[in-house]
Each structure stands twice: as C-alpha cells, then as structure tokens.
Design an enzyme around this catalytic site. Structure first.
Site, PDB file in Angstrom:
ATOM      1  N   ASP A 238       0.824  -1.196   0.000  1.00 57.07           N
ATOM      2  CA  ASP A 238       0.000   0.000   0.000  1.00 57.07           C
ATOM      3  C   ASP A 238       0.870   1.263   0.000  1.00 57.07           C
ATOM      4  O   ASP A 238       0.627   2.228  -0.727  1.00 57.07           O
ATOM      5  CB  ASP A 238      -0.889  -0.057   1.255  1.00 57.07           C
TER       6      ASP A 238
ATOM      7  N   LYS B 236       1.383   4.284  -2.933  1.00 57.68           N
ATOM      8  CA  LYS B 236       1.332   5.730  -2.711  1.00 57.68           C
ATOM      9  C   LYS B 236       2.596   6.419  -3.226  1.00 57.68           C
ATOM     10  O   LYS B 236       2.528   7.502  -3.815  1.00 57.68           O
ATOM     11  CB  LYS B 236       1.135   6.035  -1.221  1.00 57.68           C
TER      12      LYS B 236
END
Ligand code: ADP
Ligand code: ASP
Ligand code: MG
Length: 834
Positions: free
Chosen positions: A691, A695
């Site tokens: 994750d 980003k």
C-alpha cells in the site's frame, strides 16, 4: 374608452376552478379600460379533437371513446360552473355544439379521409365550446360584467391554407373593430360588456373554417389588440412570464422582466412555446406591448415584450430548443462558388410551405444544411430533389442526405452581438459535456446562435448552456454519483448533508445526489436523492445490481456536470474509469487502484480526462485529507522540479513503530492496532508495504516520472514463515515468534539515539525507489513523528536546502471524506471559472 386585450391559454382554462380565476382577473381590469378577452380551448382539448379525428378515419375506429371523453369534460364544466336554474339552457346549447362535432366525426368515419380542411373544422370546436362556456360563466358570476360570446370566424378573414392560414389583416381589423365596438356599446347602465372571442380559428373567403397554426390563440389576441389599438395585450398562461429556458427542460430558470419583440420572436421560433411567434407581428406594427402573466400568480410582474430589448445584465437573454428536427444536407462539388444556392433551397421549400427552422452553409460552400420538422421531411426531401435534379444527373450534386433524430438548441439575445466570445462560450459548454455538434447557424439578425445536436443530448445541453450563461444569479450545480457506502462513503454523505447549505451560500455550488450504490444495491434518481436518507433509501428502494451496471446507467443518464465519486477500494471498478471520463463525467476518489496500476493504464486515464475536458482527482489516495497531490501539482505548475520524495505514508505502520516498547512487543502492538481498526482485516496487507509502495508510485508519477510497481524495492515486514498463515489471527500468533528479534533491533536503535520508521523514498536522480524500515536519528525531520501521522517531504529545485514538509493525520474516515468533498468543490469551481 381604450381597450385592453386579455388572452387566456388552454393552461388557464383547464378546470372550473381555473375558469373562476379567469373571471376574477377580468373583473379586476381597471375601470378606465374596456377588457376584451380571447380564449383557447380547454387544456388538452385541441389534442383530444385531433386524436378523435384521426381515430375516426383509422381502420379500427374508437373515435366514439375520444368523443365521449370530450363531451364529458365540457358538460361537467358546465354543470359545475352554471347555477342550477340556468344550467339546462347552457347544457342544451353546449350539447348542440357537441352533436355537431359528433356529426362531423361520423361523416369522417364514413369518408375515411382527413383533409387539413376537415381537421380545421374539427379543431374549431375546442375554442367555440370554451368561449361559449366561459361567456356564460361570466354572465352568471357576481359583478357587473356581461359576457358576450363572439365567434372569430365572423370577422377574422384568412386565405385557405388550412392548418396555418394567413390572415387578411386589413379586412380583419375593419370587421373586428366594428363588431367589438358595436357589442361593447350595447350595454345597460352600470354594466360592462365583456366580449369573449374564440382564439385560433378564422374563416376563408368561401365560408370554410381555418386555423392560425398550433398555439394560434396568442395570435388572435394580437390581432384583437392591434385592430382595437389596445393599450396592451395581456397573455395569461401558467408560468411567470418568458423564462430563461423551458421550465420543463431546465430546472433553474427565472423570469426575464423585459424583452424585445424580435427577441421573443426568435425564442418562439426556436421552440419557446410560451408565446406563438406570429403574435409579435400585429402588435409590433402598432407598438402595443405584450405582458405575459401567470393566471396562478396574478401579482407577479411577468414579462413585458415591447420595443426595448432585455436589460444587459446577461449577454444572452434566453435559450430555447426544438426537440425533434430532421436535417437535410445538400452537398456536392457543383455547389461551390455558385451564387444563389441557398436561396434556391429556401425557394424550393418555401413553395411547398415547409417551415425551414434553420439553414447553414459550410464556409467551403460545399454543403448546405437545413433543418425541418420531422413530419415535413419527406416533402422537403422531394422538393429539394426536384430542385437539384439537373445538377444531380450531371453528378455535380450528391444524393441529398437525411439526418433524423436531432434537436436544435439556440441562445437568443439582443446583447449578444455586442459581447465577443459568446459563441465560444456556448460551444465550450457543449463540448465540455460531450455534446457533439452536427451543425451551427447564426441568424442573420445576430439575435441567435443555434446548434444542431443529437436528440438524446437535448436536456443535458440545455442544462449545461443555461448554467454557463446564467450562473451569476444561479449557482453552479454538480450532479454526484457516489459508489461505496462503507466508512468513507457513509461519512462523505453525512458531510455533504451538513455542508451543502454553506457551499450554496459561499461557493455558489449546488450539489445534487443523483445516484448511490454499494456492492449489493444501486439507486438512481434524476430528480435527486436526499443526502441524509441516501443510505436508507438505497436499502429500501435500491435495486439489486452489479456495480458495472450502475456505471452503465450513470453514463446513460447523460446529465451535465456529473461527478462520479468512487469511495471503494475496489480494483475492478477502476476498469470503468476510462469509459466514465470519456462520457465527460469527472471522477473523485480515494481509491488508489487506477493510478497505481500499470503506467500505460495511468496515462490512458489521464489522457481521456484531458481529452474530455473533465477532472480525475484523487487527492485522498495519498495522505488522506492532507494536501499532498495538490501541493505537488502547484509546485510543478509554477516551474519547480522534484528531486526527492521522502515520506511516511502509512498511519498504521507509524502507529505500530511509535507504540512498540520494551513492555509492548511488536505482535501485541499489531494486535491493538487491528483492534482499533487501524489495519486492514488482515494486518499483512499493511505490513507487506504494498500500500505504501502504491502511494509512492502515485507521488513519483505525479512529479512527472514514469515508474512502475516493479521498479520499487519493498521491504515487507511480514516474516517469510508467516506468509502462509491461513488467517489474520493465525498470522498474529505466528508473528509473536519474531517479537524477540524485533525488540533487539528496536533496543539497539534506541541506544544509538535513533528510532525505527517505515519510509518510502524516491530519488529522481537515479530513479531509485524504496520502501523500507529505517533507523533515523534525531536531526531527521521524521524523528518527531507521533501517533499515526503521515509526513511527506519534497526536496525540489526551490526547496533544496530545507524540504517542503506536509505532516498530519494520514488516515481516518473524517479527514478522508473531507478531502473527497474538497476535490468535489474544486471541480465545481473549475467549471464556474470556465
Ligand atoms: P397556453 O395554453 O397558456 O398558451 P402554452 O402551453 O402554449 O400555454 O405555453 C406555456 C408553456 O410554455 C409553459 O407552461 C412552459 O412549459 C412552456 N415554455 C417553453 N419555453 C418557455 C419559456 N422560455 N418561458 C416560459 N415558458 C416556456
Ligand atoms: N387550442 C389551440 C392549440 O392548442 C390554440 C392555442 O391554444 O393557442 O394549439
Ligand atoms: Mg399557447
């Protein structure tokens, strides 16, 4: 005494209650003026008569049903309005007229042929019945008015062009004036005669009934006003005057207080039904002004139509549309440079009395297009083919192309010619909403600009253009479709409910929710869904359906200024993004999946958004509500260049490393974080670092670098032996066996005066991208990070010595939903400024 002409439309005489209002309005006419009224058929009656006539000549004839409905309608109005004592006589006369109608219908059903002449005769019954019944109502109402029924066929003389006859003005004026003067003078003391004239109908020189075109009662009103040199013509209808657009098609319309005859003519020519175009001619010649008033709101100022144009507050006075037209395209090399082609087109169609709504000529002179009403298109085609037969035979003109299913939308205004850039604004509003323009025409009067568009886009085009030109007094509206009703979606709906009044007031932004969906149900409502009850409504009224179908329905709904708000973390829905953007719908989302997939997909999405002129905003996909992406794009826009990005991008991992201690081992902190809802259901999804890597990927791409997931080296915090754990719980148990090693690492770091931090780094120089656990010392800007905060440091050409740092809560439904809301507001502002 001067006359005042008052015309009441079918919309004003739809029911006994309305007829009573009409009588009150006439009674309140000032004493120094002599009122003369013109009335239409009762609401729906002309259409009912046409339907009855068509049924009479059809194979399976049910015309008696149609007749019966008309009979019932009229007799019940009489029963309700006329006092019992006089009722029998009025009923008998009404019944007599109705029997005449029945005779004509029966004759038609034997003949099986409906000529324009017979249809005019049939249609005349509508006005004859209504004028008679209203006159009797006046007679039997309290007050000093004596109603006198006048059949306009006795004085309005026309040619024999049935259905749309041309009035012989001088003879008509003469007849009309002497008849009305005579009737009005025949009065007992202290009483006032009120002539009630049938609108719409007239008679030719042979005594046959003619009509003045649909909507023609307005025109009768104007003839009466002109013949009598009336002080004014009042047209009473069911709206507060001429509005900026058709209220049935556009929501935020408002009344135009004043407008010139020419502007009104132009609006009505292009579809504004509120006043019939030819009406303007007789009154214009005499300088008599028209006031459009609302029978249901008699105190409203209405609209004055006169010599003065509309006030210059807006460059455009109003818009109108014709919802169904057919375009005929004449083209061929033989047209180039030949003088008089346009006039031949006009001439050929004019001889057939075909109404040409619009004509355009390409600058190459290769093509001439003209728009006609669909029912006249085959006649128009035949006329043009005959006109250009010789050229066609010689191969100089191609076969004429017929394009059906189109609409014309027009902007009208006397101030347009003085304001540059109006056409550009008009076409930009259409283009931004994906409305394809088939042809463009600017009227030679410069009072209008028209665009021919696909019929299915009419409502969307009108709404978009109306917003474009009238947004100073109205607000910009955005139509939202929210998918995902979990924590973020739910919070967003609550925030929308709380903030819409403020947005309306301070940002002139009106947010409407037209659709909401989750993985189980979908709900769509073009009229709007309340933010407050959206979830309950979705539950109780939503249909079970796939999200992909929801997307298709949103696209098919085709409303202007739409925003698709994806509050899911769903990957499959991002496959629809390109289709949504291509349909000119903006997207706002905290979902990372679309722009952190393959670079190719990212670029394709960005390109589609740019081509469609809509926005794809995902500020909340990195750092939740923190202004990370907008700051980055501001830097780039102002010419800066990103050299390095360093960031802590996982609130979950921050929490874990900030809370580990001698007494609280790694696995225990992970467990607490899970219990507090800080982690994904399976904490491995956080600890694996994917994750965070996504980003970082988004930030690097946003900074202008082309990188893929595979280019990022990610240190997973999930020990190899725990990867096979069958569940989150199982994993937490297995993780405990690594607590000792983690504690040694932590204690060593602390001893060195450092702390552990899970950092994402992108180095532009060597395109090096890593996500890993690092030990940082006290001078590092991330050392003081606490709780579950995120921190992002941009080192750029301008911020080289001391990076630009953004720090704050990087997770949580409230801040994320607020970020989504602010992206939505940003879209509203962008549209307003265009
Ligand atoms: P009437 O029976 O009174 O003659 P019409 O139905 O012929 O009434 O015309 C009034 C209707 O025209 C309104 O109810 C409205 O829906 C429609 N309309 C279309 N365009 C406009 C416009 N620009 N302004 C006002 N009304 C309009
Ligand atoms: N009754 C006629 C029509 O419906 C005329 C009018 O209402 O103006 O067209
Ligand atoms: Mg009308």
């Amino acid at each position: 005494m001067r006359y005042r002409a008052l015309k009441f439309g079918g919309t004003s005489v739809g029911s006994p209650e309305m007829i009573r209002r009409v009588v009150e309005i006439v009674q309140s006419c000032p004493a120094e003026l002599q009122p003369v009224t013109v009335v239409s058929a009762f609401k729906g009656v002309t259409n009912g008569l046409i339907a009855a006539a068509e049924a009479a000549v059809a194979e399976k004839s049910n015309f008696l049903d149609h007749y019966q409905a008309l009979e019932d309608q009229h007799l019940s109005v009489v029963t309700e309005l006329i006092p019992a004592k006089q009722r029998a006589r009025v009923l008998a006369i009404t019944q007599g007229t109705l029997s005449e109608l029945l005779d004509v219908l029966q004759a038609l059903s034997k003949l099986r042929e409906l000529s324009a002449k017979s249809l005019d005769r049939i249609m005349s019954f509508g006005e004859r019945l209504s004028a008679y019944i209203i006159a009797e109502t006046v007679n039997h109402s309290p007050g000093n008015l004596i109603g006198r029924y006048l059949d306009a066929r006795d004085f309005i003389r026309t040619d024999s062009n049935f259905g749309n006859a041309t009035v012989q003005v001088e003879e008509t004026y003469r007849n009309l004036k002497s008849k009305v003067d005579e009737v009005c003078q025949d009065v007992k003391p202290s009483f006032r005669v009120l002539p009630i004239i049938t609108g719409f109908i007239a008679e030719d020189g042979n005594g046959a009934t003619t009509t003045l075109g649909r909507g023609g009662s307005d025109y009768t009103g104007a003839l009466v006003a002109a013949a009598l040199d009336a002080e004014k013509l009042e047209i009473w209808t069911d709206v507060d005057g001429v509005l900026t657009a058709d209220p049935r098609k556009v929501k935020k319309v408002f009344t135009i207080p004043q407008i010139s005859y020419e502007e009104a003519l132009e609006l009505s020519h292009f579809g504004a039904k509120v006043v019939y175009g030819p009406t303007m001619r007789p009154v214009l010649a005499k300088g008599i002004s028209i006031r459009i008033c609302n029978t249901f709101n008699p105190d409203a100022a209405g609209t004055i139509i006169g010599r003065e144009p509309s006030p210059p507050q807006f460059p455009v006075t109003g818009l109108s549309s014709i919802d169904s037209v057919t375009l005929l395209r004449v083209q061929g090399s033989g047209l180039m440079g030949v003088a008089g082609v346009a006039s031949r087109v006009f001439g050929a169609l004019g001889r057939e009395r075909i109404n040409v709504l619009l004509i355009t000529q390409a600058s190459s002179e290769h093509t001439i297009c003209c728009a006609v009403l669909p029912h006249e298109s085959s006649k128009a085609l035949a006329a043009l083919e005959a006109e250009f037969r010789l050229e066609q035979d010689a191969g100089m003109v191609d076969p004429i192309i017929v394009e059906p299913q189109l609409s014309v939308i027009s902007i009208v205004g006397a101030n347009m010619c003085r304001s540059p850039g109006i056409a550009a604004k008009f076409f930009t509003a259409l283009g931004r909403n994906g409305v394809n323009i088939v042809a463009i025409a600017q009227g030679s009067s410069e009072l209008n600009i028209s665009a021919v568009i696909d019929k299915s886009y009419e409502a969307k085009a009108l709404a978009a253009v109306h917003d474009e030109f009238f947004q100073i007094s109205t607000t910009q509206s955005l139509n939202l479709f929210v998918v995902g009703t979990g924590l973020i979606g739910g919070t967003l709906l609550k925030q929308l409910d709380a903030h819409t009044p403020k947005l309306r007031e301070h940002y002139h932004l009106e947010l409407n929710l037209l659709g909401v969906a989750n993985s189980k149900k979908v709900l769509l409502d073009r009229e709007g869904i309340s933010f407050r009850n959206a979830l309950e409504l979705l539950d109780s009224q939503g249909e079970e359906s796939e999200l992909s179908e929801f997307v298709d329905s949103v696209v098919a709904l085709n409303v202007a200024n739409s925003v698709f708000v994806d509050c899911t973390a769903n990957e499959s829905i991002t496959d629809s993004y390109q289709g949504i953007l291509a349909a000119h719908i903006s997207i706002v989302t905290p979902n990372k999946k679309a722009h952190s997939g393959a670079m190719e997909k990212y670029q394709a999405i960005m390109q589609t958004a740019a081509q469609s002129g809509v926005r794809f905003l995902y500020e909340t996909s990195v750092g939740a509500g923190l202004p990370v992406i907008s700051t980055l794009s501001d830097l780039l826009r102002s010419g800066d260049q990103v050299l390095k990005i360093e960031a802590v991008l996982s609130g979950t991992l921050s929490y874990i490393f900030n809370h580990m201690s001698e007494t609280r081992p790694f696995s225990a902190v992970v467990r607490t974080a899970k219990e507090l809802g800080f982690t994904e259901p399976d904490p491995r999804d956080d600890l694996a670092g994917i994750d965070v890597a996504r980003k970082l990927l988004i930030l690097a791409r946003e900074a202008g670098y082309s990188i893929e997931m595979g280019d990022i080296s990610v240190e997973s915090l999930v020990p190899t032996d725990c990867r096979s754990a069958s569940s989150g719980e199982d994993f937490l148990k297995m993780l405990a066996s690594h607590d000792a090693a983690r504690e040694i690492e932590r204690a060593r770091t602390v001893k060195q005066g450092k702390r552990l931090c899970y950092i994402a780094t992108f180095n532009a120089e060597n395109r090096d991208a890593t996500v890993r656990l690092e030990a940082i010392d006290a001078v590092h800007p991330f050392f003081a990070l606490s709780g579950s905060d995120n921190i992002i440091a941009f080192t750029t050409l301008r911020y080289r010595e001391c990076p630009l740092v953004i720090k704050g809560p990087g997770a949580g439904a409230e801040v994320t939903a607020a970020g989504v809301l602010s992206d939505i507001v940003r879209i509203g502002q962008v549209i307003r400024q265009k």
